[in-house]
Design a protein around this motif. Structure first.
Motif, PDB file in Angstrom:
ATOM      1  N   ASP A  51      91.750 -13.926-129.065  1.00 23.17           N
ATOM      2  CA  ASP A  51      91.499 -14.847-130.169  1.00 23.17           C
ATOM      3  C   ASP A  51      89.996 -15.108-130.286  1.00 23.17           C
ATOM      4  O   ASP A  51      89.229 -14.832-129.362  1.00 23.17           O
ATOM      5  CB  ASP A  51      92.247 -16.166-129.933  1.00 23.17           C
ATOM      6  CG  ASP A  51      93.758 -15.966-129.867  1.00 23.17           C
ATOM      7  OD1 ASP A  51      94.248 -14.971-130.419  1.00 23.17           O
ATOM      8  OD2 ASP A  51      94.430 -16.815-129.258  1.00 23.17           O
ATOM      9  N   HIS A  88      95.335  -8.349-128.543  1.00 24.81           N
ATOM     10  CA  HIS A  88      94.088  -8.894-129.092  1.00 24.81           C
ATOM     11  C   HIS A  88      93.600 -10.065-128.243  1.00 24.81           C
ATOM     12  O   HIS A  88      94.330 -10.574-127.387  1.00 24.81           O
ATOM     13  CB  HIS A  88      94.292  -9.360-130.538  1.00 24.81           C
ATOM     14  CG  HIS A  88      95.207 -10.544-130.674  1.00 24.81           C
ATOM     15  ND1 HIS A  88      96.585 -10.426-130.584  1.00 24.81           N
ATOM     16  CD2 HIS A  88      94.965 -11.858-130.841  1.00 24.81           C
ATOM     17  CE1 HIS A  88      97.140 -11.617-130.725  1.00 24.81           C
ATOM     18  NE2 HIS A  88      96.170 -12.520-130.862  1.00 24.81           N
ATOM     19  N   HIS A 103      96.374 -10.645-125.033  1.00 29.17           N
ATOM     20  CA  HIS A 103      97.775 -10.990-125.262  1.00 29.17           C
ATOM     21  C   HIS A 103      98.321 -10.264-126.493  1.00 29.17           C
ATOM     22  O   HIS A 103      97.557  -9.762-127.316  1.00 29.17           O
ATOM     23  CB  HIS A 103      97.962 -12.504-125.387  1.00 29.17           C
ATOM     24  CG  HIS A 103      97.127 -13.150-126.451  1.00 29.17           C
ATOM     25  ND1 HIS A 103      95.787 -13.431-126.281  1.00 29.17           N
ATOM     26  CD2 HIS A 103      97.437 -13.590-127.700  1.00 29.17           C
ATOM     27  CE1 HIS A 103      95.313 -14.011-127.372  1.00 29.17           C
ATOM     28  NE2 HIS A 103      96.301 -14.112-128.257  1.00 29.17           N
TER      29      HIS A 103
HETATM   30 FE   LIG Z   1      96.312 -14.628-130.364  1.00 32.12          FE
END
Ligand SMILES: [Fe+2]
Length: 224
Positions: free
Chosen positions: A120, A118, A179
């Motif tokens: 952030d 994903h 990540h």
């Molecule tokens: Fe994350």
């Protein structure tokens, strides 16, 4: 502070900060995260996209943390912490507008638990580790791909892995570096992190993509 941290952050979108919490303070952090974990919601789903990124973990949301653990909002706004993030990233932090997104506790506590690929929602993510497997062979590793946003990069030659110990922290260019956290390999392991998300008051230098000719072979995975 190591003056190379800013260059590394610009280059990789990640820097490790070993042992930022130690001794009695680490004990207090771990008991606090255990207390909060009793309120955690279990999440077991696969993100409905082609990459089918799994989420298998327990989480405590920002609203609950804000209400029940006032030390977290204090830490989030702490002048020393925000100065550290500024020194590494080169930009001034700002609060994430939505309380729900400012802090979250992520707990991997069952065999196979993982936080799949994903990005952030905010540019700067400071992650504090309360629990982590002691051996990299047990999983719970951060995998990230500098300069890459697509999940496929995590399976390619640019991907890197980082192992963290309880009390370690890291700063991640969370919205620009794809990540994930690798699955816990066996029962009885835990990876508990408090993730603090910040906006930036000016653009954060974007990690450069690794040139194609530099992609021969997977880089040494650990030790950064
Ligand atoms: Fe994350």
């Amino acid at each position: 502070m190591d003056d190379g941290l800013r260059e590394r952050f610009e280059r990789d979108g990640y820097v490790k900060l070993p042992g930022v919490v130690r001794g009695a303070r680490l004990g207090a952090l771990r008991s606090e995260t255990r207390r909060l974990e009793r309120l955690a919601r279990r999440r077991d789903f696969t993100v409905a996209r082609a990459d089918a990124s799994p989420r298998r973990m327990a989480t405590v949301c920002g609203q609950m943390i804000g209400a029940l653990a006032p030390w977290v909002p204090r830490l989030y706004a702490d002048a020393e912490l925000t100065a550290l993030i500024r020194r590494i990233s080169g930009v001034e932090t700002a609060e994430a507008p939505d309380l729900l997104e400012r802090y979250v506790l992520n707990v991997l506590h069952r065999q196979g638990d993982t936080h799949g690929a994903h990005l952030d929602g905010h540019p700067l993510t400071f992650v504090l580790c309360a629990d982590a497997p002691s051996s990299p062979r047990d999983g719970g590793l951060l995998e990230y791909a500098p300069g890459e946003r697509g999940p496929a990069a995590l399976d390619g030659a640019v991907a890197r892995r980082a192992h963290h110990r309880p009390g370690d922290a890291y700063l991640l260019r969370g919205d620009a570096v794809v990540h994930r956290v690798t699955p816990l390999r066996r029962a009885g392991l835990r990876r508990t992190v408090l993730a603090l998300s910040y906006e930036a008051r000016s653009p954060v230098p974007r990690a450069a993509r690794v040139p194609e000719q530099g992609r021969a072979g997977r880089p040494a995975p650990l030790g950064n």
